[in-house]
Design a protein around this motif. Sequence first.
Motif, PDB file in Angstrom:
ATOM      1  N   GLU A  79      12.678 -17.046   5.073  1.00 34.67           N
ATOM      2  CA  GLU A  79      11.689 -17.972   4.978  1.00 34.67           C
ATOM      3  C   GLU A  79      11.035 -18.306   3.214  1.00 34.67           C
ATOM      4  OE1 GLU A  79       8.639 -18.040   8.017  1.00 34.67           O
ATOM      5  OE2 GLU A  79      10.207 -17.548   9.498  1.00 34.67           O
ATOM      6  N   ASP A  80      10.675 -17.053   2.938  1.00 35.15           N
ATOM      7  CA  ASP A  80      10.140 -17.009   1.622  1.00 35.15           C
ATOM      8  C   ASP A  80      10.369 -15.744   0.906  1.00 35.15           C
ATOM      9  OD1 ASP A  80       8.068 -15.588   2.401  1.00 35.15           O
ATOM     10  OD2 ASP A  80       6.623 -17.029   2.451  1.00 35.15           O
ATOM     11  N   VAL A  81      10.013 -15.659  -0.376  1.00 36.14           N
ATOM     12  CA  VAL A  81       9.971 -14.258  -1.137  1.00 36.14           C
ATOM     13  C   VAL A  81       9.513 -12.959  -0.488  1.00 36.14           C
ATOM     14  CG1 VAL A  81       7.784 -14.505  -2.405  1.00 36.14           C
ATOM     15  CG2 VAL A  81       9.623 -13.535  -3.258  1.00 36.14           C
ATOM     16  N   HIS A  82       8.540 -13.037   0.641  1.00 35.75           N
ATOM     17  CA  HIS A  82       8.063 -12.124   1.318  1.00 35.75           C
ATOM     18  C   HIS A  82       8.987 -11.338   2.053  1.00 35.75           C
ATOM     19  CE1 HIS A  82       4.508 -14.432   0.118  1.00 35.75           C
ATOM     20  NE2 HIS A  82       3.986 -13.371  -0.374  1.00 35.75           N
ATOM     21  N   ASP A  83      10.067 -11.978   2.831  1.00 39.23           N
ATOM     22  CA  ASP A  83      10.811 -11.340   3.788  1.00 39.23           C
ATOM     23  C   ASP A  83      12.108 -10.846   3.091  1.00 39.23           C
ATOM     24  OD1 ASP A  83      12.866 -13.457   3.448  1.00 39.23           O
ATOM     25  OD2 ASP A  83      11.724 -14.494   4.672  1.00 39.23           O
ATOM     26  N   GLN A  84      11.920 -10.954   1.581  1.00 39.30           N
ATOM     27  CA  GLN A  84      13.188 -10.277   0.869  1.00 39.30           C
ATOM     28  C   GLN A  84      12.896  -8.711   0.756  1.00 39.30           C
ATOM     29  OE1 GLN A  84      13.911 -13.876  -1.834  1.00 39.30           O
ATOM     30  NE2 GLN A  84      15.466 -12.303  -2.193  1.00 39.30           N
ATOM     31  N   ILE A  85      11.618  -8.307   0.781  1.00 38.48           N
ATOM     32  CA  ILE A  85      11.113  -6.786   0.635  1.00 38.48           C
ATOM     33  C   ILE A  85      10.519  -6.642   1.814  1.00 38.48           C
ATOM     34  CG2 ILE A  85       9.655  -5.420  -0.910  1.00 38.48           C
ATOM     35  CD1 ILE A  85       9.648  -7.659  -3.162  1.00 38.48           C
ATOM     36  N   GLN A  86      11.062  -5.718   2.651  1.00 41.58           N
ATOM     37  CA  GLN A  86      10.692  -5.252   3.852  1.00 41.58           C
ATOM     38  C   GLN A  86      10.633  -3.435   4.025  1.00 41.58           C
ATOM     39  OE1 GLN A  86      12.588  -6.942   7.090  1.00 41.58           O
ATOM     40  NE2 GLN A  86      12.814  -8.878   6.339  1.00 41.58           N
ATOM     41  N   ILE A  87       9.553  -3.078   5.076  1.00 39.64           N
ATOM     42  CA  ILE A  87       9.486  -1.782   5.106  1.00 39.64           C
ATOM     43  C   ILE A  87       9.520  -1.538   6.772  1.00 39.64           C
ATOM     44  CG2 ILE A  87       6.904  -2.032   4.960  1.00 39.64           C
ATOM     45  CD1 ILE A  87       9.163   1.206   4.365  1.00 39.64           C
ATOM     46  N   ASP A  88      10.499  -1.008   7.419  1.00 41.26           N
ATOM     47  CA  ASP A  88      10.712  -1.039   8.827  1.00 41.26           C
ATOM     48  C   ASP A  88      10.626  -2.250   9.446  1.00 41.26           C
ATOM     49  OD1 ASP A  88      10.957   1.835   9.000  1.00 41.26           O
ATOM     50  OD2 ASP A  88       8.951   2.288   9.337  1.00 41.26           O
ATOM     51  N   GLY A  89      11.171  -3.236   9.060  1.00 39.51           N
ATOM     52  CA  GLY A  89      11.184  -4.757   9.428  1.00 39.51           C
ATOM     53  C   GLY A  89      10.102  -5.616   9.345  1.00 39.51           C
ATOM     54  N   MET A  90       9.270  -5.033   8.483  1.00 40.19           N
ATOM     55  CA  MET A  90       7.881  -5.870   8.290  1.00 40.19           C
ATOM     56  C   MET A  90       7.762  -6.335   6.747  1.00 40.19           C
ATOM     57  SD  MET A  90       6.501  -6.189  11.080  1.00 40.19           S
ATOM     58  CE  MET A  90       4.843  -6.855  10.596  1.00 40.19           C
ATOM     59  N   PRO A  91       7.817  -7.730   6.494  1.00 40.22           N
ATOM     60  CA  PRO A  91       8.008  -8.304   5.203  1.00 40.22           C
ATOM     61  C   PRO A  91       6.606  -7.697   4.313  1.00 40.22           C
ATOM     62  CG  PRO A  91       8.099  -9.646   6.766  1.00 40.22           C
ATOM     63  CD  PRO A  91       7.763  -8.859   7.430  1.00 40.22           C
ATOM     64  N   ALA A  95      -0.969  -9.255  -0.414  1.00 37.42           N
ATOM     65  CA  ALA A  95      -1.648  -8.458  -1.275  1.00 37.42           C
ATOM     66  C   ALA A  95      -0.777  -7.257  -1.776  1.00 37.42           C
ATOM     67  CB  ALA A  95      -2.658  -7.825  -0.241  1.00 37.42           C
ATOM     68  N   GLU A  96       0.088  -6.811  -1.183  1.00 36.68           N
ATOM     69  CA  GLU A  96       1.219  -5.779  -1.739  1.00 36.68           C
ATOM     70  C   GLU A  96       2.129  -6.563  -2.776  1.00 36.68           C
ATOM     71  OE1 GLU A  96       1.998  -2.860   2.276  1.00 36.68           O
ATOM     72  OE2 GLU A  96       2.825  -5.093   2.035  1.00 36.68           O
ATOM     73  N   MET A  97       2.307  -7.778  -2.703  1.00 35.44           N
ATOM     74  CA  MET A  97       3.023  -8.385  -3.671  1.00 35.44           C
ATOM     75  C   MET A  97       2.142  -8.622  -4.956  1.00 35.44           C
ATOM     76  SD  MET A  97       6.055  -9.790  -4.689  1.00 35.44           S
ATOM     77  CE  MET A  97       7.118 -10.597  -3.101  1.00 35.44           C
ATOM     78  N   ASP A  98       0.921  -8.667  -4.815  1.00 34.33           N
ATOM     79  CA  ASP A  98       0.045  -9.094  -5.949  1.00 34.33           C
ATOM     80  C   ASP A  98      -0.103  -7.737  -6.531  1.00 34.33           C
ATOM     81  OD1 ASP A  98      -1.064 -11.622  -5.950  1.00 34.33           O
ATOM     82  OD2 ASP A  98      -2.172 -11.461  -4.555  1.00 34.33           O
ATOM     83  N   VAL A  99      -0.253  -6.651  -5.946  1.00 37.85           N
ATOM     84  CA  VAL A  99      -0.169  -5.143  -6.725  1.00 37.85           C
ATOM     85  C   VAL A  99       1.271  -5.102  -7.594  1.00 37.85           C
ATOM     86  CG1 VAL A  99       0.070  -2.922  -6.518  1.00 37.85           C
ATOM     87  CG2 VAL A  99      -1.514  -4.111  -4.849  1.00 37.85           C
ATOM     88  N   SER A 100       2.506  -5.303  -7.206  1.00 35.28           N
ATOM     89  CA  SER A 100       3.673  -5.289  -7.834  1.00 35.28           C
ATOM     90  C   SER A 100       3.587  -6.450  -8.944  1.00 35.28           C
ATOM     91  CB  SER A 100       4.823  -5.570  -6.985  1.00 35.28           C
ATOM     92  OG  SER A 100       5.047  -4.530  -6.052  1.00 35.28           O
ATOM     93  N   ALA A 124       7.395  -1.651  -5.140  1.00 30.58           N
ATOM     94  CA  ALA A 124       6.706  -1.523  -3.493  1.00 30.58           C
ATOM     95  C   ALA A 124       7.386  -0.409  -2.948  1.00 30.58           C
ATOM     96  CB  ALA A 124       7.108  -2.895  -2.666  1.00 30.58           C
ATOM     97  N   PHE A 125       8.836  -0.167  -2.998  1.00 28.88           N
ATOM     98  CA  PHE A 125       9.327   0.915  -2.366  1.00 28.88           C
ATOM     99  C   PHE A 125       8.888   2.282  -2.836  1.00 28.88           C
ATOM    100  CE2 PHE A 125      13.184  -2.340  -1.822  1.00 28.88           C
ATOM    101  CZ  PHE A 125      12.458  -2.557  -0.450  1.00 28.88           C
ATOM    102  N   ALA A 126       8.368   2.388  -3.958  1.00 33.43           N
ATOM    103  CA  ALA A 126       8.066   3.492  -4.899  1.00 33.43           C
ATOM    104  C   ALA A 126       6.602   4.013  -4.209  1.00 33.43           C
ATOM    105  CB  ALA A 126       7.753   3.494  -6.258  1.00 33.43           C
ATOM    106  N   LYS A 127       5.924   3.128  -3.988  1.00 38.98           N
ATOM    107  CA  LYS A 127       4.499   3.132  -3.324  1.00 38.98           C
ATOM    108  C   LYS A 127       4.548   3.341  -1.792  1.00 38.98           C
ATOM    109  CE  LYS A 127       0.264   0.731  -2.455  1.00 38.98           C
ATOM    110  NZ  LYS A 127      -0.717  -0.707  -2.542  1.00 38.98           N
ATOM    111  N   TRP A 128       5.428   2.752  -0.968  1.00 42.81           N
ATOM    112  CA  TRP A 128       5.704   3.010   0.464  1.00 42.81           C
ATOM    113  C   TRP A 128       6.434   4.535   0.520  1.00 42.81           C
ATOM    114  CZ3 TRP A 128       7.979  -2.680   1.008  1.00 42.81           C
ATOM    115  CH2 TRP A 128       7.036  -3.599   1.277  1.00 42.81           C
ATOM    116  N   ALA A 129       7.412   4.676   0.140  1.00 45.17           N
ATOM    117  CA  ALA A 129       8.122   5.911  -0.224  1.00 45.17           C
ATOM    118  C   ALA A 129       8.886   6.060   1.219  1.00 45.17           C
ATOM    119  CB  ALA A 129       7.337   7.093  -0.201  1.00 45.17           C
ATOM    120  N   PRO A 130       9.484   5.044   1.506  1.00 45.06           N
ATOM    121  CA  PRO A 130      10.432   5.114   2.864  1.00 45.06           C
ATOM    122  C   PRO A 130      11.615   6.324   2.522  1.00 45.06           C
ATOM    123  CG  PRO A 130      11.224   3.336   1.719  1.00 45.06           C
ATOM    124  CD  PRO A 130       9.894   3.953   0.785  1.00 45.06           C
TER     125      PRO A 130
END
Length: 397
Positions: A79-91, A95-100, A124-130
């Motif tokens: 749909e848009d840029v947000h669903d390209q970066i996901q953690i456990d299936g959630m875009p 607010a998180e994109m703003d941080v990056s 984002a992945f460094a912050k989430w640490a999956p």
Amino acid sequence: MIKGLDHYVFKWKINTNSEIIPGLKAISSALEELGNPHQQGKFVHIAGTNGKGSTATLLAGILRAHGMTVGNFYSPAIEDVHDQIQIDGMPISPAEMDVSMEHLKAINTPLTEFELLTAAAFLAFAKWAPDVTIIEAGMGGRFDSTNVIDPVVSIITSIALDHTNFLGETIEDIAWHKAGIIKKWKPAVIGNLPEPAKKVVYETAASLHAEVIEPHKPVEAPLKLKGKHQRYNAALAVEAAKEILLLAFDEAKAEAGLADAGIPNRFEEIYPNVIFDGAHNTQSIQALVETIKETYPDKKIHIVMGLLKDKNYITILRQLEQVSDHFTFIEFKHERALPAKILFEENISKIKTIQNIYDILPVQEENEVTIVTGSLYLLSNLRETSLSIFDNYKSTL
């Protein structure tokens, strides 16, 4: 053109580089300024002409079924840029994109749009640490901005002629680009590749002392994703999961994860008798044709489509004409979109029309199924508007 990224570029006044320069110099320099977030965590890297997104989703499903947290970087957007970066299936959230993006505003290295998005994802992945992050290459592999990671396993799903203006005119050229994601001493799982491509991949792997793992049988467990090709993608995901989980791999958990894994725009029924499928080149269109024959052997098929200019549209039309004589060609917003009139003139079907993207409604003929296909960019443009149109149309019946 990454849908929605311009909002953040404008908001944070980020300078982007409009010139695409092959190589990893710019992204590597930018990531160093950011503290090398791509060196944190455990990664899987996926390249391939087709099947990357499905394989990434299937692998994520297996890993989550084993209790792991999983990051995913997809390309392109659904749909848009947000669903390209996901953690456990959630875009990723705005607010998180703003941080990056706030971090990216401060760097000195100008990046292309995709490089910018790649860097934002790593932050984002460094912050989430999956536990594991699955990274899908954007195009090619060797010079793709994602190719800065050192993955525990690489996956090459398929190799066919596509993006030839960027990757070369031969299968060997394209295989060289895809094989560029293989890393020293790290295993590589590969799909059913053409022999010339397989030769390049094996030679590259041998030079890096990397084991090549080649599953020869499709997974027979139940899948939410339809089509024989998805069962082969699932086999790749299983082999990669074994390399990640080692002795912790559990067959029953893997089957449960595969059965639960779904991805938008992969033969997805978004409305009764309306299917969205992101097939966009000759190889994926042939897989779509086979899936249509397998799933709807007794139904009439209505093909709604739009393509990008760099696709082999004549061959694609001939392939789809195997299952339909009813075509609707539509315009969609993209700088490389092929005019619908060209498709209209080349199509030999009995019924064909040209329609505006907003005019597509679900068919009311009980025995006909509409397949919307040809470009993931088309489906991204159409998805939000089509869902609201279909709901409004239903309320009038």
